[in-house]
Motif scaffolding. Structure first.
Motif, PDB file in Angstrom:
ATOM      1  N   TYR A 525       0.829  -1.079   0.023  1.00  0.00           N
ATOM      2  CA  TYR A 525      -0.035  -0.095  -0.181  1.00  0.00           C
ATOM      3  C   TYR A 525       1.032   1.186  -0.081  1.00  0.00           C
ATOM      4  O   TYR A 525       2.046   1.020   0.454  1.00  0.00           O
ATOM      5  N   LEU A 531      -3.525   1.944   5.830  1.00  0.00           N
ATOM      6  CA  LEU A 531      -3.694   0.631   5.402  1.00  0.00           C
ATOM      7  C   LEU A 531      -2.268  -0.008   5.352  1.00  0.00           C
ATOM      8  O   LEU A 531      -1.987  -1.272   5.702  1.00  0.00           O
ATOM      9  N   ASN A 618       1.297  -2.994  -6.962  1.00  0.00           N
ATOM     10  CA  ASN A 618      -0.117  -2.802  -6.506  1.00  0.00           C
ATOM     11  C   ASN A 618      -0.902  -1.693  -6.908  1.00  0.00           C
ATOM     12  O   ASN A 618      -1.584  -0.940  -6.295  1.00  0.00           O
ATOM     13  N   ASN A 621      -4.160  -0.325  -5.536  1.00  0.00           N
ATOM     14  CA  ASN A 621      -4.554   0.644  -4.628  1.00  0.00           C
ATOM     15  C   ASN A 621      -3.604   1.460  -4.654  1.00  0.00           C
ATOM     16  O   ASN A 621      -2.888   2.033  -3.315  1.00  0.00           O
ATOM     17  N   SER A 624      -4.897   4.361  -2.319  1.00  0.00           N
ATOM     18  CA  SER A 624      -5.695   3.871  -1.121  1.00  0.00           C
ATOM     19  C   SER A 624      -4.988   4.293   0.150  1.00  0.00           C
ATOM     20  O   SER A 624      -3.820   4.610   0.394  1.00  0.00           O
TER      21      SER A 624
END
Length: 904
Positions: A525, A531, A618, A621, A624
């Motif tokens: 993340y 997160l 990733n 995300n 995110s």
């Protein structure tokens, strides 16, 4: 048998000798001897090991007995002396035996007994080689000699035979070193129940090595085979010459994988299974031409080319007729093409099956498998190979994604299927995994074994695996439905996944070394977000970290650096705030201390890909999570009861003198408010590259101070270490200050860790990542090997990582213990480099500089200026307050505009 040469009776030359019994040198002798020995052992309750038919074992009344047969030599292992004596009596009663007491040397391997168990070594064999070539009295070196000089067959020109023998000796010693690296001493073990696998047979999945260890060495080379032989089945993709010579080369052509273009620059075009293909083809040459003129290259350009042109193309008959051939899987393709060129593929394969023991035969062509199935009485398993879903099978003219829908039909000519791994776990266009198919369970219901192919540590597959090859292997050997085998270029990683990590094979982590997150789980993340921190905790991090940054209005929050350009969307909104501050960094940036907390909260976090756009992390995300204030970070650490926290403080002098921000006071107050200064349950690490910052915390015993060493260093003189101890109890080093590297090869270990630890300093190393491009070739593109090296060879006390899950899984595995039967060995820095010709290495680099006292001691922190005092935040307003404040600001602007309009 024919009359032996030199003993032929004159006048009776056409007669043959009648044998009274089988003798040692006859081809049938081993078979007869094994039949007799097997029958005796089996009739007395022994079982034959399926992986090695020369091992017989019995487990009865908690007593284990193992008999290892090598031609007519035996080794007897047992956990009970009376049982061993019974075995000796059994053998004496049936054979003419000679007992040589306890074994000390067998087949060039030394056997040493101690309280710790039994260990194996090959010093006896190496001494023999050195004496044979008159090098026994030479002084030893700390690395193996260079074996990379290519040897050529002596055809007519004279050759200095001593030089030829020397090169042969070097390659012998190199192979011994590589095999020792992959062979472990085995301590006595109490038998434990076998794992329960969900394969068709119930046994653990097989590892099938394509061409051997091709992740490092050229396909079919002696090194590739030697390293992989004991842990995998050797997969040979067979190509044939015009005179039916069989060689192991993947693909339909010789280009890229061999040096064929140097021998013959002319290419040809053939129509193969309906496609026009241009290149060099094995069928255009004789076996002698291939043997004498062509060598193997590393076909994957991202892999080392150091060994290109050093190994001959592997001859199938040669490996099958060798004294100790590996377990073999032969894959055949293009039957129609070979038939057109006079090579009867079916006849050639049937001949091989009659002459040799071959474990597996596979093909993507149904007609070929039907032609050989049942023609020879053999234990060979026949496997149908699926190609890409849209490719067309030449016998039925159906695409493979149609054939896979009728598994029952495959059972009539094969006992298993080999499929690209995407048939089982599809990968969507966005590079995330799709839903699991039912292929494995459907095949098992039909009695078909399933072998998944296409695994390689250095090929990106899916973002779901976070660049961790072990995570991918484990996805296919799940508890509920496991494939029966893994076809890979890196057999060691696949083997470790099965032996070390599968079926929840984990143990509680025991203390050191610490797993320290780098901005949370920043590989998964956006760094320093809620997160990322939660993921780090879930993944087993001992210490979660916060690099504290300050806002213009005095709020403290966690972020990798003060420059927000890389880790947030600041460039899209605040480009006008870009500034150049040499005291902070050489490049311009958008800095947190030039923005208010309200402005920063209007941004989005952004995941960083430190190794470039080709290695994105990733992306689903990418933005995110939310930014985390220091107080929120401390509250999270308390609530989750993590082992400890690391607070990194940077730019303190600049913030105090230029921005009126007291970052040290802010951190101290936050820690005190969270009562971290009044407890000893959780570790508190205060890290900085500024000795004056660390001095501020010397009187708080519950805190441990860590000096962040920014420069890469080669040694730490005593005066420098003594200076560190005035300010810190630990150091955080770059990983190349611990293990030296040149290009993609490790070159040796520094003494920095030892020098620090001899002074009772704790040593952390940073930053470990999963991406294979960040790993030296010595680590075999396996993050676990790098982790093992820093823990067991460098002996660091903590590892700072973007991917805490990888390190946590390793440390909770029984294979993290070097005394365990199965273990993951650390790399030996410099060993691989010693096998590379110096002409292929990059220019020698200057020695790494020592750590100087001047790099440690910083001037006292300046007083905090009050020219533009920041607002003193008591606590951040709730998120809805920011919206109200913004609306209020807009209302005031509207009123002012209205007043101006009325007065005009």
């Amino acid at each position: 048998m024919d009359q032996p040469e030199g003993f032929v009776i004159h006048g009776q030359e056409n007669k043959i000798c009648k044998l009274d019994k089988s003798i040692y040198v006859l081809k049938q002798a081993p078979k007869k001897w094994h039949e007799k020995f097997d029958n005796l052992m089996i009739s007395n309750g022994y079982k034959v090991n399926e992986s090695d038919k020369c091992i017989h074992y019995k487990y009865e009344n908690r007593i284990f007995t193992i008999i290892r047969l090598y031609v007519d030599d035996l080794l007897i292992f047992g956990s009970n002396i009376q049982t061993i004596n019974d075995v000796k009596s059994l053998l004496n009663n049936n054979f003419d035996m000679k007992y040589l007491k306890e074994a000390s040397v067998i087949l060039g391997i030394n056997i040493t007994r101690s309280k710790k168990g039994i260990s194996l070594g090959q010093s006896h064999y190496m001494d023999k080689i050195l004496k044979k070539y008159n090098y026994f009295d030479c002084k030893p070196t700390c690395t193996s000699p260079n074996p990379s000089v290519k040897l050529f067959k002596n055809i007519d020109a004279s050759v200095r035979q001593r030089e030829y023998k020397n090169n042969k000796m070097l390659r012998s010693l190199f192979l011994v070193l590589m095999l020792v690296h992959a062979t472990l001493p085995i301590a006595p073990q109490i038998p434990v129940p076998a794992k329960k696998w969900s394969t068709l047979s119930g046994n653990e999945p097989l590892v099938i090595a394509r061409g051997g260890f091709t992740g490092l060495f050229p396909e079919g080379s002696s090194e590739a085979i030697g390293i992989s032989k004991e842990i995998s089945i050797f997969l040979c993709n067979v190509q044939f010459t015009k005179d039916a010579g069989a060689f192991c080369v993947t693909g339909g052509k010789l280009d890229n994988t061999t040096t064929i273009a140097m021998f013959d620059p002319n290419e040809k075009t053939y129509n193969i299974n309906g496609n026009d293909v241009r290149g060099h083809f094995m069928v255009d040459y004789t076996a002698a031409q291939i043997n004498h003129n062509v060598s193997m290259n590393q076909a994957i350009f991202s892999r080392p080319s150091f060994y290109d042109g050093l190994s001959p193309v592997l001859n199938v008959d040669g490996i099958l007729s060798s004294k100790t051939p590996p377990r073999l899987w032969l894959n055949f393709q293009y039957e129609k093409f070979y038939n057109q060129h006079g090579v009867k593929l079916v006849d050639k394969v049937l001949e091989m099956l009659r002459l040799y023991t071959i474990d597996f035969v596979s093909s993507p062509e149904i007609g070929f498998l039907r032609s050989i199935n049942g023609k020879v009485r053999t234990k060979t398993k026949f496997v149908f190979q699926f190609l890409n879903a849209s490719d067309v099978e030449p016998t039925t003219n159906q695409p493979y994604d149609t054939i896979v829908k009728d598994l029952a039909a495959i059972k009539s000519y094969a006992s298993g299927i080999m499929v690209p791994k995407e048939y089982i776990w599809p990968v969507k266009p966005d590079k995330y995994l799709g839903p699991l198919t039912t292929l494995v369970s459907d095949a098992h219901k039909q009695g078909l074994e399933v072998y998944a192919s296409g695994f390689a540590n250095d090929f990106f597959s899916s973002y779901d695996y976070n660049y961790d090859p072990t995570a991918e292997y484990l996805q296919f050997i799940a508890k509920d439905e496991s494939v029966d085998g893994l076809v890979t270029d890196f057999p060691s990683t696949a083997s470790n996944s099965i032996a070390c990590f599968a079926l929840n094979n984990t143990l509680p982590k025991k203390g050191q070394p610490l797993i320290i997150s780098n901005n949370g789980a920043s590989g998964v993340y956006p760094g320093s977000t809620d997160l990322a921190y939660q993921q780090a905790i879930d993944d087993g991090a001992d210490i979660i970290d916060c690099s504290v940054q300050m806002t213009k209005d005095g709020f403290s929050f966690c972020s990798n650096t003060a420059d927000l350009m890389a880790d947030t969307t600041a460039m899209t909104k605040f480009m006008s705030r870009t500034s150049n501050i040499p005291e902070i960094q050489p490049n311009s940036g958008i800095f947190s201390f030039d923005l208010t907390w309200n402005e920063i909260q209007s941004l989005q976090p952004q995941i960083s890909s430190p190794l470039g756009s080709d290695f994105q992390r990733n992306p689903a995300n990418k933005n995110s999570g939310k930014f985390v204030m220091l107080s929120e970070f401390l509250e999270l650490a308390k609530d989750k009861a993590v082992t400890g926290i690391l607070i990194n403080i940077e730019n303190a002098a600049y913030l105090a003198s230029n921005k009126g921000l007291d970052i040290v006071g802010t951190v101290s107050t936050a820690l005190s408010n969270a009562t971290f200064d009044k407890q000893a349950t959780q570790q508190v690490l205060i890290q900085s590259d500024d000795s004056s910052v660390l001095s501020k915390y010397k009187d708080i015993p519950s805190y441990k101070r860590v000096l962040l060493v920014e420069n890469i260093i080669g040694n730490a003189p005593k005066e420098s270490v003594d200076e560190i101890k005035k300010y810190a109890e630990a150091v955080n080093l770059r990983k190349t200050s611990v293990i030296k590297a040149s290009g993609s090869l490790l070159t040796g270990m520094t003494n920095v860790v030892k020098e620090m630890k001899d002074a009772n300093l704790t040593v952390f190393v940073r930053t470990l990542r999963n991406e294979f491009i960040s790993l030296a070739f010595d680590y075999w593109s396996d993050p676990n090997v790098e982790i093992a090296t820093y823990i067991h060879s460098a002996k660091v006390d903590g590892i700072v990582t973007d991917f805490p899950a990888t390190t946590s899984r390793y440390l909770r595995s029984p294979c993290s213990d070097l005394n365990n039967v199965a273990t993951i060995l650390p790399a030996k820095a410099g060993e691989l480099e010693s096998t590379v010709s110096p002409t292929l290495m990059p220019p020698a680099e200057a020695p790494l500089p020592p750590l100087e006292v001047g790099n440690i001691v910083d001037p006292p922190l300046p007083a905090v200026t009050n020219d533009n005092p920041p607002a003193t935040p008591s606590s951040p307003p709730p998120s809805h307050a920011y919206a109200n404040a913004a609306n209020l600001g807009l209302s005031l602007v509207a009123i002012i505009v209205l007043v101006i309009n009325l007065t005009l």
